[in-house]
Design a protein around this motif. Structure first.
Motif, mmCIF file in Angstrom:
data_model
loop_
_atom_site.group_PDB
_atom_site.id
_atom_site.type_symbol
_atom_site.label_atom_id
_atom_site.label_comp_id
_atom_site.label_asym_id
_atom_site.label_seq_id
_atom_site.Cartn_x
_atom_site.Cartn_y
_atom_site.Cartn_z
ATOM 1 N N VAL A 97 -7.080 -5.371 38.455
ATOM 2 C CA VAL A 97 -6.469 -6.547 39.066
ATOM 3 C C VAL A 97 -7.475 -7.299 39.917
ATOM 4 O O VAL A 97 -8.427 -6.723 40.435
ATOM 5 N N PHE A 98 -7.238 -8.580 40.038
ATOM 6 C CA PHE A 98 -8.002 -9.435 40.942
ATOM 7 C C PHE A 98 -7.133 -9.666 42.164
ATOM 8 O O PHE A 98 -5.996 -10.120 42.051
ATOM 9 N N ARG A 99 -7.661 -9.298 43.344
ATOM 10 C CA ARG A 99 -6.912 -9.439 44.591
ATOM 11 C C ARG A 99 -7.888 -9.810 45.707
ATOM 12 O O ARG A 99 -8.890 -9.136 45.906
ATOM 13 N N ASP A 100 -7.576 -10.851 46.419
ATOM 14 C CA ASP A 100 -8.379 -11.263 47.583
ATOM 15 C C ASP A 100 -9.863 -11.389 47.258
ATOM 16 O O ASP A 100 -10.718 -10.948 48.023
ATOM 17 N N GLY A 101 -10.175 -11.954 46.097
ATOM 18 C CA GLY A 101 -11.562 -12.202 45.731
ATOM 19 C C GLY A 101 -12.300 -10.999 45.179
ATOM 20 O O GLY A 101 -13.499 -11.071 44.949
ATOM 21 N N GLN A 102 -11.596 -9.892 44.956
ATOM 22 C CA GLN A 102 -12.221 -8.676 44.444
ATOM 23 C C GLN A 102 -11.478 -8.164 43.223
ATOM 24 O O GLN A 102 -10.283 -8.360 43.092
ATOM 25 N N THR A 103 -12.199 -7.460 42.363
ATOM 26 C CA THR A 103 -11.585 -6.788 41.233
ATOM 27 C C THR A 103 -11.380 -5.326 41.619
ATOM 28 O O THR A 103 -12.318 -4.652 42.048
ATOM 29 N N LEU A 104 -10.144 -4.848 41.483
ATOM 30 C CA LEU A 104 -9.787 -3.481 41.839
ATOM 31 C C LEU A 104 -9.263 -2.749 40.619
ATOM 32 O O LEU A 104 -8.662 -3.361 39.732
ATOM 33 N N THR A 105 -9.457 -1.436 40.586
ATOM 34 C CA THR A 105 -8.873 -0.602 39.555
ATOM 35 C C THR A 105 -7.814 0.268 40.209
ATOM 36 O O THR A 105 -8.097 0.986 41.170
ATOM 37 N N LEU A 106 -6.591 0.165 39.719
ATOM 38 C CA LEU A 106 -5.452 0.911 40.242
ATOM 39 C C LEU A 106 -4.903 1.782 39.132
ATOM 40 O O LEU A 106 -4.723 1.321 38.008
ATOM 41 N N THR A 107 -4.627 3.046 39.437
ATOM 42 C CA THR A 107 -4.146 3.958 38.387
ATOM 43 C C THR A 107 -2.866 4.673 38.839
ATOM 44 O O THR A 107 -2.579 4.801 40.012
ATOM 45 N N THR A 108 -2.160 5.160 37.823
ATOM 46 C CA THR A 108 -0.951 5.927 38.066
ATOM 47 C C THR A 108 -0.689 6.860 36.902
ATOM 48 O O THR A 108 -1.139 6.621 35.788
#
Length: 94
Positions: free
Chosen positions: A79-90
Protein backbone atom coordinates in the motif's frame (compact mmCIF):
# COMPACT_ATOMS: atom_id res chain seq x y z
CA UNK A 1 -31.36 29.00 17.74
CA UNK A 2 -28.09 27.28 16.81
CA UNK A 3 -26.64 28.09 13.45
CA UNK A 4 -26.03 25.13 11.16
CA UNK A 5 -22.64 24.91 9.53
CA UNK A 6 -22.09 23.76 5.98
CA UNK A 7 -20.08 20.58 5.35
CA UNK A 8 -16.38 21.18 4.91
CA UNK A 9 -15.52 21.79 1.29
CA UNK A 10 -12.20 19.93 1.68
CA UNK A 11 -13.89 16.52 1.77
CA UNK A 12 -14.76 16.28 -1.92
CA UNK A 13 -11.35 17.53 -3.12
CA UNK A 14 -9.69 15.01 -0.77
CA UNK A 15 -11.57 12.11 -2.39
CA UNK A 16 -10.83 13.44 -5.87
CA UNK A 17 -7.12 13.85 -5.06
CA UNK A 18 -6.89 10.36 -3.61
CA UNK A 19 -8.64 8.90 -6.65
CA UNK A 20 -6.26 10.75 -9.01
CA UNK A 21 -3.20 9.65 -7.04
CA UNK A 22 -4.39 6.04 -7.07
CA UNK A 23 -4.77 6.15 -10.86
CA UNK A 24 -1.28 7.65 -11.26
CA UNK A 25 0.23 4.94 -9.05
CA UNK A 26 -1.76 2.16 -10.73
CA UNK A 27 -3.65 1.14 -7.60
CA UNK A 28 -7.04 1.48 -5.98
CA UNK A 29 -8.01 3.88 -3.19
CA UNK A 30 -9.37 2.44 0.04
CA UNK A 31 -12.69 4.07 0.91
CA UNK A 32 -13.76 1.51 3.52
CA UNK A 33 -12.28 -1.50 5.32
CA UNK A 34 -14.61 -4.15 6.72
CA UNK A 35 -13.75 -5.03 10.31
CA UNK A 36 -13.63 -8.80 9.74
CA UNK A 37 -11.66 -8.68 6.48
CA UNK A 38 -8.12 -9.76 5.73
CA UNK A 39 -7.33 -6.17 4.82
CA UNK A 40 -8.38 -4.99 8.29
CA UNK A 41 -6.37 -7.75 9.95
CA UNK A 42 -3.30 -6.66 7.97
CA UNK A 43 -3.76 -3.01 8.94
CA UNK A 44 -5.05 -1.56 5.67
CA UNK A 45 -6.98 1.62 6.42
CA UNK A 46 -9.08 4.37 4.88
CA UNK A 47 -7.01 6.56 2.57
CA UNK A 48 -4.45 3.89 1.68
CA UNK A 49 -3.87 3.05 -1.96
CA UNK A 50 -3.56 -0.68 -2.61
CA UNK A 51 -0.89 -1.24 -5.25
CA UNK A 52 -0.45 -5.01 -5.08
CA UNK A 53 -1.91 -8.05 -3.36
CA UNK A 54 0.37 -11.09 -3.07
CA UNK A 55 2.71 -9.53 -5.61
CA UNK A 56 0.00 -8.98 -8.23
CA UNK A 57 -0.86 -5.48 -9.42
CA UNK A 58 -4.32 -4.16 -8.51
CA UNK A 59 -5.09 -1.39 -11.00
CA UNK A 60 -8.84 -2.01 -10.64
CA UNK A 61 -11.19 -3.28 -7.96
CA UNK A 62 -11.87 -6.36 -10.12
CA UNK A 63 -8.16 -7.22 -10.10
CA UNK A 64 -8.11 -6.74 -6.33
CA UNK A 65 -11.03 -9.15 -5.85
CA UNK A 66 -9.57 -11.80 -8.16
CA UNK A 67 -6.17 -11.78 -6.47
CA UNK A 68 -7.59 -11.67 -2.95
CA UNK A 69 -10.02 -14.54 -3.53
CA UNK A 70 -7.27 -16.73 -4.98
CA UNK A 71 -5.20 -16.48 -1.78
CA UNK A 72 -7.71 -15.69 0.94
CA UNK A 73 -5.80 -17.51 3.71
CA UNK A 74 -2.53 -15.60 3.31
CA UNK A 75 -2.59 -12.01 2.10
CA UNK A 76 0.20 -9.52 1.55
CA UNK A 77 -0.77 -5.97 0.67
CA UNK A 78 1.54 -3.37 -0.80
CA UNK A 79 0.00 0.00 0.00
CA UNK A 80 0.91 3.62 -0.50
CA UNK A 81 0.32 5.64 2.68
CA UNK A 82 1.60 9.07 3.68
CA UNK A 83 4.15 9.19 0.86
CA UNK A 84 5.58 5.73 1.60
CA UNK A 85 5.08 2.24 0.25
CA UNK A 86 4.35 -0.28 3.02
CA UNK A 87 3.98 -4.05 3.02
CA UNK A 88 1.21 -5.34 5.29
CA UNK A 89 0.57 -9.05 5.83
CA UNK A 90 -1.98 -11.27 7.49
CA UNK A 91 -2.97 -14.87 7.91
CA UNK A 92 -6.72 -14.57 7.47
CA UNK A 93 -8.97 -17.46 8.38
CA UNK A 94 -10.17 -19.24 5.33
Amino acid sequence: MARRTAPKKATLPLFAKLDRLAKLLGGIPVWEVYADSGAAAAGVRFGDIILRVNGKATPTFEHFLAVGEAHISNLEFEVFRDGQTLTLTTDAPG
